[in-house]
Design an enzyme around this catalytic site. Structure first.
Site, PDB file in Angstrom:
ATOM      1  N   HIS A 192       0.596  -1.122  -0.094  1.00 18.87           N
ATOM      2  CA  HIS A 192      -0.191   0.461  -0.096  1.00 18.87           C
ATOM      3  C   HIS A 192       0.644   1.643   0.204  1.00 18.87           C
ATOM      4  CE1 HIS A 192      -3.928  -1.781   1.310  1.00 18.87           C
ATOM      5  NE2 HIS A 192      -2.645  -3.073   2.079  1.00 18.87           N
ATOM      6  N   TRP A 239       0.527  -7.128  -5.689  1.00 17.48           N
ATOM      7  CA  TRP A 239       0.376  -6.118  -6.629  1.00 17.48           C
ATOM      8  C   TRP A 239       1.801  -5.707  -7.815  1.00 17.48           C
ATOM      9  CZ3 TRP A 239      -2.334  -6.686 -11.288  1.00 17.48           C
ATOM     10  CH2 TRP A 239      -2.758  -5.792 -12.260  1.00 17.48           C
ATOM     11  N   ASN A 240       2.534  -4.637  -7.073  1.00 14.91           N
ATOM     12  CA  ASN A 240       2.999  -4.663  -6.743  1.00 14.91           C
ATOM     13  C   ASN A 240       4.507  -4.522  -7.594  1.00 14.91           C
ATOM     14  OD1 ASN A 240       2.514  -1.368  -6.285  1.00 14.91           O
ATOM     15  ND2 ASN A 240       3.383  -2.423  -3.695  1.00 14.91           N
ATOM     16  N   GLN A 294      -3.026 -12.724  -4.452  1.00 13.50           N
ATOM     17  CA  GLN A 294      -2.734 -13.284  -5.254  1.00 13.50           C
ATOM     18  C   GLN A 294      -2.658 -13.972  -5.846  1.00 13.50           C
ATOM     19  OE1 GLN A 294       0.040 -14.814  -2.334  1.00 13.50           O
ATOM     20  NE2 GLN A 294       0.376 -12.186  -1.408  1.00 13.50           N
TER      21      GLN A 294
END
Length: 504
Positions: free
Chosen positions: A23, A395-396, A417
């Site tokens: 985040h 995600w990053n 994931q």
């Protein structure tokens, strides 16, 4: 350059961020973009421990932000402690929401809170808060915004596909999704076709939806997100860390109900720089998992390897593999015959004296492979010797790998994931996905076969490389002037400033 006309008073955004790397990284990137391209003041609010790590790691060249902190309590490392997670989220809500109220009150009185960064104190701390941005898992921030009649905007830090899955779950598809999710661990391969999403089976769903999910109350946080958005008087704005070409169908599905703006990928702009990376390249996003100075030995090691030959292995800062799984990974990597750079964090090492049998450690050392506790990931992914990324599918990490043109081996474990791994392997076709045995362990043969598939220059590997480079190019175009993400970000800034901000 930024132009600002006359009009309303100075805008001051409070960005409230869940204290986890997945985040903080995109939120910091967004914060830097806002202050770099506008006259908007921004205060970045997250936990005290996260703020401390950020301030230590930020280079002096980073755009100046105001930082403020709240207490986050303690979350133990037990993977199945539901009570601990509930206590953590309760503490986060209690202290975080009070901090938001305090900052709003103090800025109204002209008594700015927070720590400056960069060249002295951040600017504009005394200006009243005019808008609240908040990240995934913090729906209470929108509730506080409504208390003060302030507009709020959600920064969604997971794929749009994940948001839609939860949206459908709570708006009429619960029984259909439950029918699929209840097949987890069985031979049944039932799937569900949700509007404008790919076919999903139980192994593709967010882990919070599954019967095996240890955090039973966690799914309610996503329900609270939807309720907070529905409580808005006008169509709510959602900023998503994605881009039109990557999740076109999912973004289109959001339009009737939400003002959704793809502004991703929110990653360091240097990722798109075609120049060869060096160890000294500075990232504007400190890694909260970094516990010691990077000695950069990995860079010289990568320089000694052939182009596209190296397997980079990293499962993020929160995913811990069992000793049995770690040994299977090691055996599969060794059997592949490819050189590998493997990040094994200090958290994993703390689980016991041995992360794998000593004979495996010795074989890895004898063959000249590299295991490190930390490295600058996007710099590794940019290196020309890296040909494959074995990832937990955060995600990053996924966005960084695509931006660097590196195909992936998806090794998902929890949270979003599994859904991301589905997108990687079956929708975008920029990687493959491992299959676990009945006992949950991914065997060495499976790992070896996945590596061979990705690294095969004449078979599926060729297709994967072509696809990932296509999405790399599309992501770069989205971020460039005139691209979809650039235009959406520009529109968002103009919305905040009443149309008085222009980006050249």
């Amino acid at each position: 350059m930024v132009g600002r006309g006359k009009g309303k008073g100075r805008e001051h955004v409070l960005l409230v961020v869940f204290p986890a790397q997945g985040h903080i990284s995109p939120a910091l990137q967004l914060a830097f973009k806002i202050v770099a391209h506008s006259s908007i003041d921004l205060t970045f609010l997250t936990s005290s421990s996260a703020v401390a790590s950020i301030l230590i790691g930020l280079p002096p060249t980073a755009p100046a932000l105001n930082f403020a902190a709240f207490s986050q309590g303690n979350l133990h490392n037990d993977d199945d402690d539901d009570d601990d997670a509930k206590d953590y989220m309760h503490t986060l809500c209690k202290h975080g929401s009070q901090s938001v109220r305090d900052i709003i009150h103090s800025t109204k009185k002209g008594q700015g809170q927070g720590q400056g960064q960069g060249q002295g104190q951040g600017q504009g701390q005394g200006h009243p808060i005019t808008r609240i941005l908040y990240t995934t898992l913090l729906p209470w921030a929108a509730d506080v915004a409504r208390e003060f009649r302030l507009p709020s905007v959600l920064l969604w830090t997971q794929p749009v596909t994940t948001f839609l899955t939860f949206h459908y779950y709570f708006t009429g598809y619960e029984d259909a999704i439950n029918k699929v999710r209840n097949q987890q661990g069985t031979e049944d391969d039932s799937t569900i076709q949700l509007p404008r999403l790919p076919l999903l089976s139980s192994r593709d769903l967010h882990s919070f939806m599954l019967p095996s999910n240890p955090f039973k109350g966690a799914i309610n946080t996503f329900k609270e997100h939807l309720e907070a958005l529905d409580a808005e008087e006008t169509p709510p704005t959602i900023l998503v860390n994605s881009y039109d070409a990557l999740e076109e169908e999912a973004l289109q599905a959001m339009i009737p109900k939400y003002k959704t703006m793809g502004i991703g990928p929110l990653i360091p702009s240097s990722v798109f720089d075609t120049r060869e990376t060096t160890c000294e390249v500075v990232s504007l996003v400190p890694d909260l998992a970094q516990k010691s100075k990077d000695d950069c030995q990995w860079h010289g090691w990568l320089n000694s390897k052939a182009e596209g030959s190296v397997i980079y292995v990293s499962f993020g800062s929160h995913v811990k593999q069992s000793k049995a799984q770690t040994e299977e990974i090691a055996k599969g990597l060794l059997a592949s015959g490819h050189p590998f750079l493997w990040v094994i964090t200090s958290n994993e090492e703390e689980e016991g004296d041995e992360i794998m049998e000593q004979n495996l450690v010795e074989e890895i050392q004898e063959k000249g492979m590299m295991i490190v506790p930390w490295c600058a990931q996007f710099q590794v992914l940019k290196h020309p010797s890296v040909g494959c990324f074995m990832t937990h599918c955060g995600w990053n990490s996924t966005l960084e790998s695509i931006a660097c043109g590196v195909p992936m081996i998806g090794f998902p474990k929890m949270f979003d994931q599994p859904t991301i791994s589905k997108l990687i392997a079956h929708v975008w076709k920029v990687g493959v996905r491992v299959n676990a045995a009945v006992d949950g362990i991914v065997g060495q043969e499976v790992i070896k076969n996945c590596i061979e598939s990705v690294m095969d220059p004449d078979g599926i590997g060729r297709e994967l490389n072509e696809n990932v480079r296509k999405f790399m190019s599309l992501g770069k175009k989205a971020a460039e002037e005139g691209g979809s993400s650039h235009n959406n970000f520009k529109a968002f800034l103009q919305d905040m400033t009443g149309g008085t901000t222009t980006i050249n």
